[in-house]
Write a protein that holds these residues in place. Structure first.
Motif, short mmCIF file in Angstrom:
data_model
loop_
_atom_site.label_atom_id
_atom_site.label_comp_id
_atom_site.label_asym_id
_atom_site.label_seq_id
_atom_site.Cartn_x
_atom_site.Cartn_y
_atom_site.Cartn_z
N TRP A 223 33.86 44.76 2.76
CA TRP A 223 33.73 44.71 1.31
C TRP A 223 34.72 43.72 0.70
CZ3 TRP A 223 37.84 45.94 -1.75
CH2 TRP A 223 38.81 46.80 -1.25
N GLY B 145 33.06 40.47 0.14
CA GLY B 145 32.33 40.47 -1.12
C GLY B 145 33.22 40.20 -2.30
N ALA C 22 27.09 41.56 -7.84
CA ALA C 22 27.96 41.63 -6.65
C ALA C 22 29.27 42.31 -6.98
CB ALA C 22 28.22 40.21 -6.12
N VAL D 156 30.89 45.65 -5.07
CA VAL D 156 32.22 45.66 -4.46
C VAL D 156 33.09 46.76 -5.05
CG1 VAL D 156 34.38 44.35 -4.27
CG2 VAL D 156 32.19 43.20 -3.84
N ALA E 216 27.83 45.50 -0.16
CA ALA E 216 28.70 44.58 -0.89
C ALA E 216 28.90 43.29 -0.11
CB ALA E 216 30.05 45.25 -1.15
N LYS E 217 29.04 43.41 1.20
CA LYS E 217 29.24 42.23 2.04
C LYS E 217 27.98 41.37 2.09
CE LYS E 217 30.31 39.77 5.89
NZ LYS E 217 29.46 38.79 6.59
N TYR F 226 25.23 41.30 0.01
CA TYR F 226 24.83 40.70 -1.26
C TYR F 226 25.90 39.72 -1.76
CZ TYR F 226 22.94 40.06 -5.91
OH TYR F 226 22.42 39.49 -7.04
N GLY F 227 27.17 40.12 -1.63
CA GLY F 227 28.25 39.27 -2.13
C GLY F 227 28.32 37.94 -1.43
N SER F 228 28.21 37.94 -0.10
CA SER F 228 28.32 36.68 0.64
C SER F 228 27.14 35.76 0.35
CB SER F 228 28.42 36.96 2.14
OG SER F 228 27.29 37.65 2.62
N TRP G 198 31.12 33.18 5.16
CA TRP G 198 31.09 34.56 4.66
C TRP G 198 29.90 35.35 5.19
CZ3 TRP G 198 31.79 32.68 -1.09
CH2 TRP G 198 33.10 32.20 -1.24
N ARG G 199 28.80 34.65 5.46
CA ARG G 199 27.59 35.33 5.92
C ARG G 199 27.60 35.60 7.43
NH1 ARG G 199 22.75 31.82 4.44
NH2 ARG G 199 21.71 33.57 5.50
#
Length: 387
Positions: A243, A246, A294, A298, A318-319, A321-323, A358-359
């Motif tokens: 997280w 994210g 995002a 998080v 969170a990870k 969608y955020g990345s 990040w992905r």
């Protein structure tokens, strides 16, 4: 339900924001120049100087328990802090902290490894990933064989953050191959016990390491936790990191979006600022909506952890969608800046390369989707469970 920061949380947020604006952002041109010329982004001396300035402002060991000299802000505030410091690409982190799993050490291990790490006298890294076992952590091949009062470690770890600089590593190795994931153990291994590291060049400025263990002998007392209890420790380490990715993406995306807004008001085409063009307006609007979505994912993951609840499902969301949000936003911002965005005169292309990582690390997109769908399909999590 309270959907706004408290006054205390706002104060911390604003203090960190001012620190970033005053101490870190002015270093960005120097960082870009250093990286273009093949030098470290920032010297160790400068990093320590910045950490001491942060300490004077009360920010030392932000996630460290008070009994170890930290301020223990909690996970919600950790998320907010990460969002703020990620508004710059200057590689800064607050001093006074240690890996979450290092707190599982016994008193002797805490004295030898935890305390020196918190004090900044030692550097650590965590090693689970192998050439054939990245997202597939169940395929770990590195072995640890008992020999008297020692364990003999053989194998290779790869893409290890901080592996080139670490004084010791917390490494996962197979101690009972018949037990699968329940047959791995975490060992604390000093560099002078014989393991070696090698720098891995990447498309970004992140410089991970490959670690090599060739009959490295580790004393029995250097087992972290219990024999065959390493998998749980590994998942806990990774769960926290997820997280946080994210949170970093949110902070970077907010800075990038503001750059795009400012530039679109200045850049003119055919007699008008490009901010007047619908194509630009829609990119800005989509980015703003995705950033807010995002951010709440998080914060919910962090809040759930503060509440003592299992946040693994939310951390994966969170990870994931955020990345992806971060990648979408930096791509739009580069497009809005046109050719200038593609140059190394601006930091956008640097963020573009960083965002792509990040992905991948701390669990790929595909692994996050597998976790999320499996939780729902097996009934571990119900649709609409988290509010």
């Amino acid at each position: 339900m309270h959907l706004r920061l408290t006054e205390e949380q706002k104060m911390v947020q604003q203090t960190i924001r001012k620190f970033v604006e005053k101490e870190l952002i002015p270093l960005e041109n120097d960082v870009l120049k250093n990286e273009r010329e093949g030098r470290p982004s920032i010297s160790n001396e400068k990093l320590k100087e910045l950490q001491l300035k942060a300490k004077e402002a009360g920010f030392w060991g932000i996630n460290t328990p008070e009994e170890y000299g930290g301020v223990d802000l909690g996970q919600m505030m950790m998320a907010i802090v990460f969002m703020e410091i990620s508004k710059t690409f200057v590689p800064f982190f607050f001093g006074g902290s240690a890996d979450n799993i290092l707190y599982y050490g016994n008193e002797e291990q805490k004295e030898k490894y935890l305390i020196p790490t918190i004090n900044g006298d030692k550097k650590s890294c965590f090693a689970m990933t192998e050439p054939g076992a990245g997202s597939d952590t169940r395929n770990i091949k590195m072995t640890a064989v008992k020999d008297g009062n020692e364990w003999v470690l053989n194998g290779e770890k790869t893409f290890i953050t901080g592996g080139n600089e670490a004084d010791f590593v917390m490494v996962i190795a197979v101690t009972d191959k018949d037990k699968g994931p329940e047959g791995v153990t975490c060992f604390i291994v000093d560099r002078d016990m014989g393991w070696e590291s090698e720098y891995i060049h990447t498309m970004g400025e992140w410089g991970p390491a490959s670690l090599f263990f060739d009959n490295v002998r580790v004393p029995e007392e250097n087992i972290l936790g219990e024999v065959n209890g390493g998998y749980k420790l590994g998942l806990e380490w990774i769960g926290f990191a997820r997280w946080v990715v994210g949170a970093r993406a949110v902070g970077a995306a907010e800075r990038l979006l503001q750059m795009a807004i400012d530039y679109s008001k200045e850049r003119e085409t055919f007699g008008k600022p490009i901010a007047d063009r619908q194509a630009i307006q829609w990119q800005i609007a989509d980015s703003a909506v995705e950033i807010e979505a995002a951010k709440w994912l998080v914060l919910n993951a962090a809040y759930t952890l503060d509440a003592g609840e299992d946040n693994r499902h939310l951390a994966s969301m969170a990870k994931l969608y955020g990345s992806n949000m971060g990648n979408n936003v930096v791509d739009r911002v580069l497009q809005i800046h046109g050719g200038m965005g593609y140059t190394r005169e601006l930091p956008i292309e640097r963020w573009y390369r960083e965002a792509r990582l990040w992905r991948i690390y701390d669990g790929t997109d595909e692994i996050q989707r597998l976790i999320i769908s499996r939780n729902l399909l097996k009934g571990h999590v119900k649709v609409g469970q988290f509010i």
